[in-house]
Design an enzyme around this catalytic site. Structure first.
Site, PDB file in Angstrom:
ATOM      1  N   ASP A 125       0.855  -1.191   0.000  1.00 40.70           N
ATOM      2  CA  ASP A 125       0.000   0.000   0.000  1.00 40.70           C
ATOM      3  C   ASP A 125       0.882   1.228   0.000  1.00 40.70           C
ATOM      4  O   ASP A 125       1.946   1.237   0.626  1.00 40.70           O
ATOM      5  CB  ASP A 125      -0.914   0.013   1.224  1.00 40.70           C
ATOM      6  N   ASP A 143      -6.762  -1.630  -4.798  1.00 41.74           N
ATOM      7  CA  ASP A 143      -7.833  -1.311  -3.844  1.00 41.74           C
ATOM      8  C   ASP A 143      -8.802  -0.293  -4.436  1.00 41.74           C
ATOM      9  O   ASP A 143     -10.019  -0.395  -4.252  1.00 41.74           O
ATOM     10  CB  ASP A 143      -7.253  -0.759  -2.545  1.00 41.74           C
TER      11      ASP A 143
END
Length: 179
Positions: A125, A143
């Site tokens: 991330d 995502d």
């Protein structure tokens, strides 16, 4: 209930290409971030946005991130199972633009994160939004695609779809068609 004719299926290949492009964009963006940042680094981009590098072994919002490692394979198998189901749905509904777009975004995002789980044991991330001292959990391109796909999927289910006779089917009629 009178059931309208299903939308004629188109070729599934464009939808799979879109999913592949999302997966590739996700992996390229992560490759760049991994080359520039170290774990825990944060780079200011704007007053509301930073680049960071973090590894999330859990799911959304770090769900089960401290579960001891079994979640890596659970989420991998789950994502692969959902991906197989999505390919089946695409083959049956490839003529429905909004539904197929939603499913393709989810498919590309899910497979992008599966690659991370297999390679690193966690998802990379790097996008961090913040405002007034509140920091939203870091996320990535995969995502984002999954989130946009889920929103489109919900919209598709509640918006109703035109049948071949021009009438709009309700969400209830559509859900019955999907069974």
């Amino acid at each position: 209930m009178v059931r309208g004719n299903p939308v004629p299926a188109r070729n599934i290949k464009p939808w799979l290409w879109l999913a592949g492009a999302i997966m590739a964009l996700d992996q390229v963006s992560k490759w760049i971030v991994l080359g520039v940042l170290q774990v825990g680094d944060s780079r200011y981009v704007a007053p509301f946005f930073n680049w960071v590098l973090t590894f999330n072994p859990g799911a959304a919002f770090s769900f089960l991130s401290d579960a001891g490692g079994w979640q890596r394979w659970f989420f991998t198998v789950l994502a692969l199972g959902v991906s197989a189901w999505i390919v089946g749905m695409l083959s049956r509904h490839s003529g429905e633009f909004r539904l197929s777009l939603a499913l393709s975004l989810i498919l590309g995002g899910a497979l992008g994160n599966v690659i991370d789980r297999i390679r690193f044991g966690a998802v990379v991330d790097f996008v961090q939004w913040h405002m007034a001292g509140y920091y939203f959990p870091a996320f990535n391109v995969a995502d984002s695609a999954i989130t946009i796909g889920a929103i489109l999927l919900a919209w598709d289910q509640f918006a109703g779809k035109p049948s071949t006779d021009g009438a709009v089917k309700s969400a209830h009629d559509v859900s019955n068609d999907l069974r």
